[in-house]
Design an enzyme around this catalytic site. Structure first.
Site, PDB file in Angstrom:
ATOM      1  N   LYS A 294      43.473  33.980  34.234  1.00  0.00           N
ATOM      2  CA  LYS A 294      44.283  34.594  33.188  1.00  0.00           C
ATOM      3  C   LYS A 294      45.084  35.764  33.767  1.00  0.00           C
ATOM      4  O   LYS A 294      46.235  35.987  33.420  1.00  0.00           O
ATOM      5  CB  LYS A 294      43.313  35.099  32.113  1.00  0.00           C
ATOM      6  CG  LYS A 294      43.971  35.586  30.855  1.00  0.00           C
ATOM      7  CD  LYS A 294      42.900  35.809  29.804  1.00  0.00           C
ATOM      8  CE  LYS A 294      43.421  36.587  28.632  1.00  0.00           C
ATOM      9  NZ  LYS A 294      42.426  36.790  27.598  1.00  0.00           N
ATOM     10  N   ARG A 295      44.450  36.494  34.658  1.00  0.00           N
ATOM     11  CA  ARG A 295      45.059  37.690  35.208  1.00  0.00           C
ATOM     12  C   ARG A 295      46.158  37.349  36.225  1.00  0.00           C
ATOM     13  O   ARG A 295      47.218  37.941  36.227  1.00  0.00           O
ATOM     14  CB  ARG A 295      43.958  38.531  35.868  1.00  0.00           C
ATOM     15  CG  ARG A 295      44.278  39.981  36.045  1.00  0.00           C
ATOM     16  CD  ARG A 295      43.008  40.774  36.361  1.00  0.00           C
ATOM     17  NE  ARG A 295      42.169  40.098  37.345  1.00  0.00           N
ATOM     18  CZ  ARG A 295      42.378  40.151  38.666  1.00  0.00           C
ATOM     19  NH1 ARG A 295      43.378  40.822  39.149  1.00  0.00           N
ATOM     20  NH2 ARG A 295      41.559  39.511  39.498  1.00  0.00           N
TER      21      ARG A 295
END
Ligand code: GLU
Length: 544
Positions: A294-295
């Protein structure tokens, strides 16, 4: 221990009977073989590629078999709840043509409603009470600190962490101790009294992974938290049973909890649905493969595809390519067929990490977009621009006829071969910008400045928008000759040293002056679309 008395003490409010619940949610009357599948996201607001991956599989299986796909919202963890998240899930999936038959904010047959877990509290409590009555659940009064200390002890001894066996302190409290603590108002959670033995292993048929070995669960997992709200494990078991789910396709991160779920279904007296654990999406990162994060990876979020303006069918085609090994070949043979007619098989889903490659998706996107008509492209880009485009981009659509000419040209409509210049809506809009806005910067000219100015002013003298493509090009050739460039390619090739360059270099000068770019579709047509006034204005500006 008087379990019945304990159950009454823990659930004094009176809960519906199990029989009444079972009656309220009867088995579905569907044809034999019809599968009931679901998507059960938490309303966190973040909907990602993994969700879409699982959604496509669940959707295909349900609808291909004449069954049902429903949407259940697993909102037991309020901390993670985000306003508008449910609508976001629905609209994100709708973009990829995933439609639910029933569910939260969908409507449809409401026999199995409500679809928000928070609204089903009474049901979970009824089953929790039943487990307490049968001695299969007990209150645990351990504090956070005690549990942390326990975990530290287990870690230092290199033992499995968790609340189980001899570590499950509250499991063996006497009746007196329990009632005393309750009387004192000590907070508690409700735990499953596990009967499993991890030394015992069973064969389990996972619909995707095939036959796997699963050890028994021995963790006394929490089923109701101290606020009476169930955990995912407990709630999903009850819901999937009552909503009559037949097949659960979910991410493989849940595989580790499968022993818990098997024991829960059995303790609750429910038949186990079929499970398929879908492999994670991986990304090649230099030498290594890792899970999409996600990051680090914006492409994990479904928002990314909408913002970039990926054509939904392209993403779906790529997802199906990844999901089913037989898809690619089928699609090659049936490029025109609706994607729904592909015979999707869970058993053909990939068993281990699937490599997600944005370049591959981009290739597919180019091919898919190259199959559209200019009218379809117009509609697609307009929708995108309305949502994500700049004011200027929205304005491109005001002159519909011009836009259609631009698109037909850039897509090679009517030509021998389609052009594949467009990958996404955002990229396409940038690509066609020079038709609507004067270039603010230009790609570098390769030609000497003096020659360039000469070529451009000469061009302006003879330019007439009445010329057809052939007449226009002979004029360009004449200009080439007048300025020391070979008018014919073959002459240039035969004696390159005799010329400053060829007619191709002359055309490039015109192209960069008019469009800002060294590579474009047919220049004559571009100038026709720009119109005489605009063509002259752009070229004049470059004559100096
Ligand atoms: N609520 C779970 C999640 O968000 C659902 C898992 C499942 O499909 O059972 O991942």
């Amino acid at each position: 221990m008087d379990y019945k008395a304990l159950a009454e003490r823990l659930f004094p409010e009176g809960t519906p009977t199990i029989e009444s619940i079972e009656q309220k949610y009867p088995p579905r009357s569907l044809e034999k073989g019809a599968e009931v599948t679901r998507l059960a996201p938490s309303p966190t607001g973040f909907i990602h590629l993994g969700n879409l991956f699982v959604a496509i599989a669940n959707e295909r299986i349900a609808h291909q078999s004449g069954g049902v796909l429903f949407l259940r919202i697993e909102d037991t963890d309020l901390k993670r709840k985000v306003e508008g998240a449910v609508e976001a899930v629905i609209s994100a999936l709708k973009y990829f043509d995933i439609h639910f038959d029933e569910g939260a904010e969908i409507g449809g047959d409401d026999t199995y409603a409500p679809w928000y877990q928070r609204q089903r509290a009474e049901i979970y409590r009824a089953y929790a009470k039943k487990l307490v009555e049968e001695g299969r659940a007990y209150p645990c009064f351990c504090t956070e600190e005690e549990l942390t200390a326990l975990r530290e002890e287990q870690t230092s001894k290199k033992e499995t962490t968790g609340y189980y066996g001899r570590y499950a302190r509250c499991r063996n409290l006497s009746e007196e101790e329990v009632f005393e603590k309750l009387a004192a108002g000590t907070p508690y959670v409700l735990r499953l009294r596990s009967m499993g033995d991890p030394e015992v292993k069973h064969k389990f048929h996972d619909e995707i992974k095939g036959d796997i070995t699963v050890q028994e669960n021995d963790q006394d997992i929490v089923i109701l938290k101290s606020d009476g709200i169930p955990t995912y494990h407990f709630a999903h078991a009850i819901d999937d049973h009552l909503m009559r789910t037949t097949l659960v396709i979910r991410g493989e991160e849940w595989l580790a909890s499968l022993p818990i779920h098997i024991e829960l279904f059995s303790a609750l007296g429910f038949p186990l649905p079929h499970y398929g654990h879908n492999c994670s999406l991986m990304k090649q990162d230099g030498e290594t493969r890792r899970k999409l994060s996600k990051r680090k990876d914006p492409e994990l979020s479904l928002e990314f595809y909408r913002k970039e303006g990926y054509y939904p069918r392209a993403v779906k085609v790529y997802m199906l390519t990844l999901l089913n090994s037989a898809f690619e070949e089928w699609y090659m043979k049936n490029p025109e067929a609706p994607l729904e007619s592909f015979p999707f098989k869970v058993s053909k889903m990939s068993k281990s990490g699937t490599l997600f490659d944005l370049d591959k998706l981009n290739d597919i996107s180019k091919n898919e977009l190259a199959r559209l008509s200019e009218h379809e492209m117009f509609a697609f880009l307009k929708d995108w621009a309305e949502e994500f485009g700049t004011e200027a981009q929205k304005g491109y659509f005001a002159d519909e006829e011009k836009m259609l000419r631009v698109l037909a040209l850039c897509m090679g409509v009517g030509g021998k071969k389609r052009r594949k210049d467009f990958t996404t809506a955002s990229q396409a809009m940038e690509f066609i910008r020079f038709f609507f806005e004067r270039p603010v910067s230009r790609e570098p000219y390769r030609c000497e400045k003096a020659d360039r100015a000469g070529i451009l002013s000469d061009f302006l003298k003879s330019y007439s928008p009445e010329d057809d493509s052939a007449a226009w090009f002979s004029k360009v050739k004449e200009i080439a000759g007048r300025h020391g460039f070979a008018a014919e390619m073959k002459d240039y090739k035969a004696a390159p040293e005799a010329y400053k360059g060829s007619v191709a270099d002359v055309a490039e000068v015109l192209r960069i002056a008019a469009t800002g770019k060294a590579n474009t579709p047919d220049l004559w047509t571009i100038l026709q679309i720009l119109g005489e006034e605009e063509t002259r204005a752009r070229i004049e500006g470059e004559c100096k």
